[in-house]
Design an enzyme around this catalytic site. Structure first.
Site, PDB file in Angstrom:
ATOM      1  N   GLU A 152      39.842  30.088  86.888  1.00 45.86           N
ATOM      2  CA  GLU A 152      40.460  30.725  88.019  1.00 45.86           C
ATOM      3  C   GLU A 152      40.915  32.050  87.777  1.00 45.86           C
ATOM      4  O   GLU A 152      40.971  32.472  86.369  1.00 45.86           O
ATOM      5  CB  GLU A 152      42.074  29.732  87.827  1.00 45.86           C
ATOM      6  N   TYR A 177      50.127  18.162  86.780  1.00 42.73           N
ATOM      7  CA  TYR A 177      50.406  18.966  87.659  1.00 42.73           C
ATOM      8  C   TYR A 177      51.000  18.295  89.024  1.00 42.73           C
ATOM      9  O   TYR A 177      51.597  19.030  89.582  1.00 42.73           O
ATOM     10  CB  TYR A 177      48.801  19.375  88.132  1.00 42.73           C
TER      11      TYR A 177
END
Ligand code: 3EB
Length: 342
Positions: free
Chosen positions: A330, A143
């Protein structure tokens, strides 16, 4: 002035050919299934396929439609379609040991295309990152590797607002990195922050050498529509207050914080701070995607979402990793303008 071509989205089954309503045309699709790829389909539109489905979770196709038949193209790692007001661009990057230079190159090529075709205002992005919390060939978290390359690309992108669009950054069940962006010509995006959260582009260095390039939400003010009539795009939202993950290990409390974060983001108080005299509730949110880290958490997260969103909300659940290893859920969605159909 270009007229508002009525961009809309719906979720369709992955099996079979998507059938937009009469008078509408497919701009682009995203297939949340088991395959990886980017192509122009036999129907003639760009489709990004991402490996994100799994047993017990959703598989579906997100279909973006407009009233004007688009022109389509392929260029390098990109596929795109545009209708005179809206541009859909997807890009795909194969699995690499280190992503940063390639992410920079491909995102820069997408930003160059946006300029060249005359759709300079990016209002929504989705970033799909394989093995998102794994390590790259140099031991860096993938990421972070991705975020650095994207930040380098955003350094040379600007539509004059000085800010980044709403986005989702999420794991996949495969490898490689892909993305979709939506941009417009005459409309104007208004990028929004959430008073409960530090702007992601101001996160401190503990989360990586470069901060993530995205806003918490974007209100699209479409060309030729009444002010305030456009959709409000809600970025992927996690259990983060300020810049810190809260309720490590507690999926119920994390989901509560996510829902509260979205409620605050779209509510009257937060929008008033941005000069908008409107307010929305969780019941107004549609086209909801819920990313759940652990498959065993699905029943409880589903129950919480069912109680919070409205009965007409399309809610899909996907079992993928989130960009910090302590984030368990999320959620993203949008508050539509006055029209929302196929
Ligand atoms: C967060 O708030 C959670 O890197 O594009 C949410 C939305 C997240 C977008 C991105 C990351 C991204 O930091 C993660």
């Amino acid at each position: 002035m270009t007229h508002h071509t009525g961009l809309l989205a719906y979720f369709a089954p992955l099996d079979g050919i998507p059938q937009p309503a009469l008078g509408r045309h497919i701009l682009g699709t995203v297939a949340f299934g088991e395959t990886t790829g980017l192509s122009l389909t036999a129907q003639g539109h760009p489709e990004l396929a991402i490996p994100m489905s799994s047993p017990g979770f959703a598989s579906f196709r997100e279909v973006w439609t407009t009233r004007v038949k688009p022109e389509v193209g392929l260029r390098g790692e990109l596929a795109y379609a545009h209708d005179g007001e809206y541009l859909f661009v997807s890009g795909a990057i194969e699995p690499l040991g280190v992503y940063r230079p390639k992410v920079r190159e491909v995102y820069e090529s997408a930003f160059a295309l946006v300029e060249e075709l005359g759709y300079p205002h990016i209002f929504r992005m989705w970033n799909f990152v394989g093995d998102i919390i794994g390590s790259n060939a140099e031991g860096q978290e993938i990421y972070q590797d991705f975020v650095a390359g994207r930040a380098e690309a955003f350094a040379s992108y600007g539509d004059g607002t000085g800010y980044m669009p709403a986005a989702t950054g999420i794991g996949t069940r495969g490898e490689g990195i892909s993305f979709t962006l939506l941009a417009c010509r005459e409309g104007r995006p208004q990028h929004l922050e959430n008073q409960r959260q530090t702007p992601a582009y101001h996160y401190p260095e503990q989360y990586g050498p470069k901060p993530p390039s995205f806003a918490r939400a974007t209100r699209l003010h479409p060309a030729g529509a009444r002010y305030g009539d456009g959709p409000l795009f809600v970025s992927g939202t996690a259990s983060i207050l300020g810049h810190e993950t809260v309720h490590r290990g507690d999926v119920v409390k994390q989901t509560e914080v996510v829902l509260d974060n979205i409620a605050e983001l779209i509510g009257g108080r937060n929008l008033a701070a941005a000069g908008l005299d409107e307010g929305h509730e969780l019941k107004d949110v549609r086209l909801v995607k819920v990313y759940v880290r652990h498959d065993e958490d699905l029943p409880v997260v589903r129950a919480q979402c069912r109680d919070s969103f409205g009965p007409d909300a399309e809610i899909v659940y996907l079992n993928v990793a989130v960009c910090r290893n302590d984030l368990l859920v999320e959620i993203e969605g949008l508050v539509p303008g006055p029209e929302l159909s196929r």
